[in-house]
Motif scaffolding. Structure first.
Motif, PDB file in Angstrom:
ATOM      1  N   CYS A 120      12.757  -2.596  77.954  1.00  0.00           N
ATOM      2  CA  CYS A 120      11.585  -2.119  77.225  1.00  0.00           C
ATOM      3  C   CYS A 120      11.753  -2.436  75.744  1.00  0.00           C
ATOM      4  O   CYS A 120      12.720  -1.991  75.125  1.00  0.00           O
ATOM      5  CB  CYS A 120      11.403  -0.614  77.401  1.00  0.00           C
ATOM      6  N   GLU A 121      10.839  -3.198  75.192  1.00  0.00           N
ATOM      7  CA  GLU A 121      10.830  -3.488  73.759  1.00  0.00           C
ATOM      8  C   GLU A 121      10.031  -2.389  73.068  1.00  0.00           C
ATOM      9  O   GLU A 121       8.856  -2.182  73.374  1.00  0.00           O
ATOM     10  CB  GLU A 121      10.198  -4.864  73.510  1.00  0.00           C
ATOM     11  N   ALA A 122      10.660  -1.670  72.151  1.00  0.00           N
ATOM     12  CA  ALA A 122      10.005  -0.540  71.488  1.00  0.00           C
ATOM     13  C   ALA A 122      10.300  -0.551  69.993  1.00  0.00           C
ATOM     14  O   ALA A 122      10.547   0.495  69.392  1.00  0.00           O
ATOM     15  CB  ALA A 122      10.462   0.777  72.123  1.00  0.00           C
ATOM     16  N   PHE A 123      10.265  -1.732  69.401  1.00  0.00           N
ATOM     17  CA  PHE A 123      10.520  -1.866  67.969  1.00  0.00           C
ATOM     18  C   PHE A 123       9.243  -1.623  67.174  1.00  0.00           C
ATOM     19  O   PHE A 123       8.134  -1.706  67.711  1.00  0.00           O
ATOM     20  CB  PHE A 123      11.059  -3.265  67.647  1.00  0.00           C
ATOM     21  N   ASP A 124       9.418  -1.398  65.871  1.00  0.00           N
ATOM     22  CA  ASP A 124       8.252  -1.170  65.026  1.00  0.00           C
ATOM     23  C   ASP A 124       8.040  -2.282  64.003  1.00  0.00           C
ATOM     24  O   ASP A 124       7.238  -2.133  63.085  1.00  0.00           O
ATOM     25  CB  ASP A 124       8.339   0.185  64.312  1.00  0.00           C
ATOM     26  N   ASP A 125       8.740  -3.395  64.167  1.00  0.00           N
ATOM     27  CA  ASP A 125       8.493  -4.505  63.258  1.00  0.00           C
ATOM     28  C   ASP A 125       8.347  -5.802  64.053  1.00  0.00           C
ATOM     29  O   ASP A 125       9.004  -6.012  65.075  1.00  0.00           O
ATOM     30  CB  ASP A 125       9.611  -4.643  62.214  1.00  0.00           C
ATOM     31  N   ALA A 126       7.468  -6.662  63.574  1.00  0.00           N
ATOM     32  CA  ALA A 126       7.091  -7.864  64.304  1.00  0.00           C
ATOM     33  C   ALA A 126       8.258  -8.824  64.506  1.00  0.00           C
ATOM     34  O   ALA A 126       8.371  -9.462  65.559  1.00  0.00           O
ATOM     35  CB  ALA A 126       5.955  -8.565  63.569  1.00  0.00           C
ATOM     36  N   GLU A 127       9.123  -8.920  63.523  1.00  0.00           N
ATOM     37  CA  GLU A 127      10.248  -9.858  63.620  1.00  0.00           C
ATOM     38  C   GLU A 127      11.190  -9.490  64.758  1.00  0.00           C
ATOM     39  O   GLU A 127      11.618 -10.357  65.538  1.00  0.00           O
ATOM     40  CB  GLU A 127      11.007  -9.892  62.290  1.00  0.00           C
ATOM     41  N   SER A 128      11.514  -8.196  64.870  1.00  0.00           N
ATOM     42  CA  SER A 128      12.405  -7.757  65.953  1.00  0.00           C
ATOM     43  C   SER A 128      11.737  -7.915  67.309  1.00  0.00           C
ATOM     44  O   SER A 128      12.395  -8.289  68.297  1.00  0.00           O
ATOM     45  CB  SER A 128      12.801  -6.296  65.727  1.00  0.00           C
ATOM     46  N   LYS A 129      10.440  -7.634  67.380  1.00  0.00           N
ATOM     47  CA  LYS A 129       9.696  -7.799  68.634  1.00  0.00           C
ATOM     48  C   LYS A 129       9.753  -9.255  69.100  1.00  0.00           C
ATOM     49  O   LYS A 129      10.036  -9.538  70.272  1.00  0.00           O
ATOM     50  CB  LYS A 129       8.232  -7.388  68.438  1.00  0.00           C
ATOM     51  N   ALA A 130       9.487 -10.166  68.165  1.00  0.00           N
ATOM     52  CA  ALA A 130       9.489 -11.583  68.505  1.00  0.00           C
ATOM     53  C   ALA A 130      10.875 -12.053  68.920  1.00  0.00           C
ATOM     54  O   ALA A 130      11.022 -12.840  69.872  1.00  0.00           O
ATOM     55  CB  ALA A 130       8.987 -12.390  67.307  1.00  0.00           C
ATOM     56  N   MET A 131      11.902 -11.574  68.227  1.00  0.00           N
ATOM     57  CA  MET A 131      13.272 -11.962  68.552  1.00  0.00           C
ATOM     58  C   MET A 131      13.625 -11.557  69.976  1.00  0.00           C
ATOM     59  O   MET A 131      14.117 -12.365  70.769  1.00  0.00           O
ATOM     60  CB  MET A 131      14.248 -11.326  67.564  1.00  0.00           C
ATOM     61  N   LEU A 132      13.392 -10.284  70.313  1.00  0.00           N
ATOM     62  CA  LEU A 132      13.776  -9.804  71.639  1.00  0.00           C
ATOM     63  C   LEU A 132      12.973 -10.499  72.731  1.00  0.00           C
ATOM     64  O   LEU A 132      13.523 -10.881  73.773  1.00  0.00           O
ATOM     65  CB  LEU A 132      13.584  -8.292  71.723  1.00  0.00           C
ATOM     66  N   THR A 133      11.688 -10.677  72.496  1.00  0.00           N
ATOM     67  CA  THR A 133      10.850 -11.367  73.480  1.00  0.00           C
ATOM     68  C   THR A 133      11.368 -12.772  73.724  1.00  0.00           C
ATOM     69  O   THR A 133      11.480 -13.219  74.876  1.00  0.00           O
ATOM     70  CB  THR A 133       9.392 -11.416  72.990  1.00  0.00           C
ATOM     71  N   ASP A 134      11.721 -13.470  72.685  1.00  0.00           N
ATOM     72  CA  ASP A 134      12.224 -14.835  72.806  1.00  0.00           C
ATOM     73  C   ASP A 134      13.545 -14.867  73.560  1.00  0.00           C
ATOM     74  O   ASP A 134      13.735 -15.688  74.470  1.00  0.00           O
ATOM     75  CB  ASP A 134      12.391 -15.438  71.410  1.00  0.00           C
ATOM     76  N   VAL A 135      14.454 -13.961  73.229  1.00  0.00           N
ATOM     77  CA  VAL A 135      15.763 -13.938  73.888  1.00  0.00           C
ATOM     78  C   VAL A 135      15.615 -13.655  75.386  1.00  0.00           C
ATOM     79  O   VAL A 135      16.197 -14.352  76.230  1.00  0.00           O
ATOM     80  CB  VAL A 135      16.683 -12.884  73.238  1.00  0.00           C
ATOM     81  N   VAL A 136      14.832 -12.639  75.714  1.00  0.00           N
ATOM     82  CA  VAL A 136      14.707 -12.258  77.126  1.00  0.00           C
ATOM     83  C   VAL A 136      13.982 -13.330  77.925  1.00  0.00           C
ATOM     84  O   VAL A 136      14.431 -13.735  79.009  1.00  0.00           O
ATOM     85  CB  VAL A 136      13.984 -10.901  77.260  1.00  0.00           C
TER      86      VAL A 136
END
Length: 208
Positions: A120-136
């Motif tokens: 579950c991605e539950a970050f509050d900043d766009a950069e972290s969201k994009a990073m995790l989405t890309d990695v997974v």
């Protein structure tokens, strides 16, 4: 008096059915970020009887978090991982938890999330969201990702939805609202999005 493990397990099976509860109990779910979204996702999954939660956050509980996050005033100053684990153990005393008080990055994400079936991605900043989405999506293709986009402001809660993007990628939210434009995050709307994410996890496990 705290119920026994057997009493808790029986209660889960009565509510969910034996077969479905066995799927929940054997699942490992990672919650990345324990703020407004993640703290509520974790609680909902604990209440559903998920077997193990991996809780990841590097932040500490602040008074400014209390209006929308699943923490108590007495926990201000504690790490969010410690405070969240405390709260979840009060709800589900036999829940298996693994906590990481670290910032998740491209370098450590695969190691931290290796055991998880669903992330579950539950970050509050766009950069972290994009990073995790890309990695997974690029490096952990056997895992499911349930992410969020858009839960800010006072818009209708009915605008928040769950959309299946690919076979293993789900996106929850209104996909448009941003904090910098709406200038607010309120518990009710954030909780709706978190509930969508938690329910998506349960539906994946149920094979829906």
């Amino acid at each position: 008096m705290i119920p026994t493990r057997e009493e808790m397990e029986q209660a889960f099976k009565m509510r969910h059915g034996k077969e479905l509860q066995e799927k929940f109990s054997s699942a490992v779910v990672a919650v990345c970020g324990l703020g407004g979204l993640g703290s509520h996702i974790a609680e909902a999954l604990a209440r559903a009887g998920i077997g193990k939660l991996i809780l990841i956050d590097f932040d500490y509980v602040d008074v400014s978090n209390l209006h929308r996050q699943q923490y108590k005033a007495t926990q201000v100053g504690k790490s969010k991982t410690e405070a969240m684990e405390e709260n979840l153990k009060e709800i589900a005393p036999y829940l298996n938890t693994e906590v990481h008080n670290v910032k998740i990055t491209r370098d450590n994400a695969k190691e931290l999330l290796e055991e998880a079936d669903i992330i579950c991605e539950a970050f509050d900043d766009a950069e972290s969201k994009a990073m995790l989405t890309d990695v997974v999506l690029c490096s952990m293709r056997e895992k499911y990702l349930v992410a969020a986009s858009g839960m800010a402001g006072m818009g209708s809660a009915n605008d928040i939805r769950t959309r299946k993007i690919t076979e293993r990628f789900y996106l929850c939210g209104d996909e448009t609202s941003e904090v910098k434009e709406q200038h607010s995050l309120v518990a009710s709307r954030v909780m709706v999005c978190a509930a969508h994410q938690a329910h998506a996890v349960l539906r994946i496990l149920a094979g829906k």
